[in-house]
Design a protein around this motif. Sequence first.
Motif, PDB file in Angstrom:
ATOM      1  N   GLN A   1       4.089  -0.206  -5.530  1.00 38.41           N
ATOM      2  CA  GLN A   1       2.852   0.482  -5.162  1.00 38.41           C
ATOM      3  C   GLN A   1       2.266   1.083  -6.440  1.00 38.41           C
ATOM      4  O   GLN A   1       2.956   1.795  -7.165  1.00 38.41           O
TER       5      GLN A   1
ATOM      6  N   ARG B   1       5.375   2.723  -8.403  1.00 39.38           N
ATOM      7  CA  ARG B   1       6.513   3.226  -7.626  1.00 39.38           C
ATOM      8  C   ARG B   1       7.129   1.990  -6.998  1.00 39.38           C
ATOM      9  O   ARG B   1       6.446   1.238  -6.291  1.00 39.38           O
TER      10      ARG B   1
ATOM     11  N   ASP C   1       7.121   3.572   0.186  1.00 38.17           N
ATOM     12  CA  ASP C   1       8.133   4.299   0.959  1.00 38.17           C
ATOM     13  C   ASP C   1       8.195   3.795   2.400  1.00 38.17           C
ATOM     14  O   ASP C   1       9.281   3.592   2.941  1.00 38.17           O
ATOM     15  N   ALA C   2       7.037   3.572   3.004  1.00 37.02           N
ATOM     16  CA  ALA C   2       7.003   3.051   4.377  1.00 37.02           C
ATOM     17  C   ALA C   2       7.553   1.625   4.421  1.00 37.02           C
ATOM     18  O   ALA C   2       8.322   1.278   5.320  1.00 37.02           O
TER      19      ALA C   2
ATOM     20  N   MET D   1       0.498   3.730  -8.440  1.00 37.50           N
ATOM     21  CA  MET D   1       0.259   5.159  -8.277  1.00 37.50           C
ATOM     22  C   MET D   1      -0.894   5.645  -9.163  1.00 37.50           C
ATOM     23  O   MET D   1      -1.590   6.579  -8.816  1.00 37.50           O
TER      24      MET D   1
ATOM     25  N   ALA E   1       0.823  -1.212   0.000  1.00 36.14           N
ATOM     26  CA  ALA E   1       0.000   0.000   0.000  1.00 36.14           C
ATOM     27  C   ALA E   1       0.856   1.259   0.000  1.00 36.14           C
ATOM     28  O   ALA E   1       0.462   2.281  -0.570  1.00 36.14           O
ATOM     29  N   ASP E   2       2.025   1.219   0.642  1.00 33.87           N
ATOM     30  CA  ASP E   2       2.887   2.396   0.757  1.00 33.87           C
ATOM     31  C   ASP E   2       4.339   1.942   0.594  1.00 33.87           C
ATOM     32  O   ASP E   2       4.949   1.451   1.541  1.00 33.87           O
TER      33      ASP E   2
ATOM     34  N   GLU F   1       9.467   6.192  -9.114  1.00 33.23           N
ATOM     35  CA  GLU F   1       8.195   6.101  -9.843  1.00 33.23           C
ATOM     36  C   GLU F   1       8.471   5.945 -11.334  1.00 33.23           C
ATOM     37  O   GLU F   1       9.335   6.622 -11.885  1.00 33.23           O
TER      38      GLU F   1
END
Length: 143
Positions: free
Chosen positions: A126, A110, A85-86, A128, A82-83, A104
Amino acid sequence: MIDNRSIPTATVIPVLVYPDVRAAVGWLSEAFGFLERVRIGDDHRAQMRVGDDGGVIVADTHGEQQPPEAGCVTHLLKVRVADVDAAFERARAHGARVIQEPTEYEYGERECTLEDLAGHRWQLTQTMRDVAPEEWGGVTVEP
């Protein structure tokens, strides 16, 4: 298909070989948030739950089953998150080796690539935006 509680429900189930199954289960749980669903023996195999419908089997080394070798990439596992970066920061905090920082791409994803404690490469992705393959040079193939 018949459901079987003794195997993950995913259509494609990678089986990854690690020198230490219990260490791999612990690391995959901490770094990627996977959940162990079945343990087979003390250190023989484990089935991991990945997201809502994914699965991976962690296997021990024996016979021809060997973990990856440094400098030789034979596979990459792509996991939707879902995220990104996290997920990237979580994995890096648990010692994942960074192969590629989150980036991205024109095809609407991404992505980042990380290497785990045994050398398996994981690409976290993810979505986008929705992009038709023809917009970036791909071709949609109808069945």
